[in-house]
Design a protein around this motif. Structure first.
Motif, PDB file in Angstrom:
ATOM      1  N   ALA A  85       0.887  -1.153  -0.084  1.00 26.69           N
ATOM      2  CA  ALA A  85       0.042  -0.041  -0.254  1.00 26.69           C
ATOM      3  C   ALA A  85       0.940   1.318  -0.017  1.00 26.69           C
ATOM      4  CB  ALA A  85      -0.959   0.221   1.096  1.00 26.69           C
ATOM      5  N   PHE A  86       0.241   2.543  -0.433  1.00 31.77           N
ATOM      6  CA  PHE A  86       1.136   3.735  -0.304  1.00 31.77           C
ATOM      7  C   PHE A  86      -0.139   4.707   0.100  1.00 31.77           C
ATOM      8  CE2 PHE A  86      -0.207   6.609  -3.416  1.00 31.77           C
ATOM      9  CZ  PHE A  86      -0.750   6.128  -4.745  1.00 31.77           C
ATOM     10  N   ILE A  87       0.560   5.702   0.681  1.00 33.99           N
ATOM     11  CA  ILE A  87      -0.415   6.741   1.138  1.00 33.99           C
ATOM     12  C   ILE A  87       0.278   8.159   0.730  1.00 33.99           C
ATOM     13  CG2 ILE A  87       0.554   6.921   3.531  1.00 33.99           C
ATOM     14  CD1 ILE A  87      -2.377   7.813   4.435  1.00 33.99           C
ATOM     15  N   SER A  88      -0.358   9.100  -0.127  1.00 32.52           N
ATOM     16  CA  SER A  88       0.134  10.342  -0.442  1.00 32.52           C
ATOM     17  C   SER A  88       0.414  11.201   0.923  1.00 32.52           C
ATOM     18  CB  SER A  88      -0.999  11.052  -1.102  1.00 32.52           C
ATOM     19  OG  SER A  88      -1.912  11.519  -0.229  1.00 32.52           O
ATOM     20  N   THR A 145      -5.861  -1.245   5.613  1.00 30.40           N
ATOM     21  CA  THR A 145      -5.991  -0.017   5.468  1.00 30.40           C
ATOM     22  C   THR A 145      -4.665   0.799   5.671  1.00 30.40           C
ATOM     23  OG1 THR A 145      -8.324   0.035   5.937  1.00 30.40           O
ATOM     24  CG2 THR A 145      -7.374   2.068   6.299  1.00 30.40           C
ATOM     25  N   ILE A 146      -4.331   1.702   5.157  1.00 31.30           N
ATOM     26  CA  ILE A 146      -3.010   2.427   5.394  1.00 31.30           C
ATOM     27  C   ILE A 146      -3.593   3.926   5.646  1.00 31.30           C
ATOM     28  CG2 ILE A 146      -2.677   3.229   2.826  1.00 31.30           C
ATOM     29  CD1 ILE A 146       0.253   3.207   3.399  1.00 31.30           C
ATOM     30  N   TYR A 183       0.559   3.845   9.479  1.00 32.68           N
ATOM     31  CA  TYR A 183      -0.089   2.890  10.141  1.00 32.68           C
ATOM     32  C   TYR A 183      -0.623   2.066   8.912  1.00 32.68           C
ATOM     33  CZ  TYR A 183      -0.522   5.772  14.056  1.00 32.68           C
ATOM     34  OH  TYR A 183      -0.189   6.971  15.095  1.00 32.68           O
ATOM     35  N   LEU A 184      -0.778   0.477   9.105  1.00 39.34           N
ATOM     36  CA  LEU A 184      -1.106  -0.283   8.405  1.00 39.34           C
ATOM     37  C   LEU A 184      -2.194  -1.243   9.181  1.00 39.34           C
ATOM     38  CD1 LEU A 184      -1.365  -1.328   5.329  1.00 39.34           C
ATOM     39  CD2 LEU A 184       0.269  -3.078   6.010  1.00 39.34           C
ATOM     40  N   GLN A 185      -3.354  -1.130   9.036  1.00 41.23           N
ATOM     41  CA  GLN A 185      -4.168  -1.978   9.706  1.00 41.23           C
ATOM     42  C   GLN A 185      -4.519  -3.088   8.918  1.00 41.23           C
ATOM     43  OE1 GLN A 185      -5.888  -1.564  12.776  1.00 41.23           O
ATOM     44  NE2 GLN A 185      -6.646  -3.311  12.495  1.00 41.23           N
TER      45      GLN A 185
END
Length: 123
Positions: free
Chosen positions: A48-51, A68-69, A79-81
């Motif tokens: 996953a990635f997040i901006s 979910t990130i 976080y990585l749920q």
């Protein structure tokens, strides 16, 4: 930036874990953040990635709908749920950071890496 991941462990299939990655150094909000994983004998793969702002995320098909990130720029943490875990999610999980939106789905698109945290899912 220095990254420190934690939160891994042993969990039964169907269970949940939350990984954290704390960053120190230059302004955390300047970095796009990613999670990758590497199972024994396999290549490191995108999770996953997040901006930088947290408004944009994307996931590997294998984890979409289960993981979910998220990020808290005030706490310098991503976080990585992970829910509904499966045995095939067993791997060492790494957080990664980069200043630029380049190859977000590839490991070589990130310049900074944490040390990894091991996740084991038993059947």
């Amino acid at each position: 930036v220095q990254l420190q991941a934690c939160g891994g462990g042993l969990v039964q299939a169907g269970g949940s874990l939350r990984l954290s990655c704390a960053a120190s150094g230059r302004a955390f909000s300047s970095y796009v953040m990613g999670w990758f994983r590497q199972a024994p004998g396999k290549k490191r793969e995108f999770v996953a990635f997040i901006s930088k702002s947290g408004e944009t995320t994307d996931y590997a098909d294998s984890v979409k709908g289960r993981f979910t990130i998220s990020r808290d720029n005030a706490k310098n943490t991503v976080y990585l749920q992970m829910n509904s875990l499966k045995p095939e999610d067993t791997a060492v999980y790494y957080c990664a950071a980069d200043l630029y939106y380049s190859a977000l789905y590839r490991a070589d698109g990130y310049s900074y890496w944490g040390q990894g945290t091991k996740v084991t899912v038993s059947s």
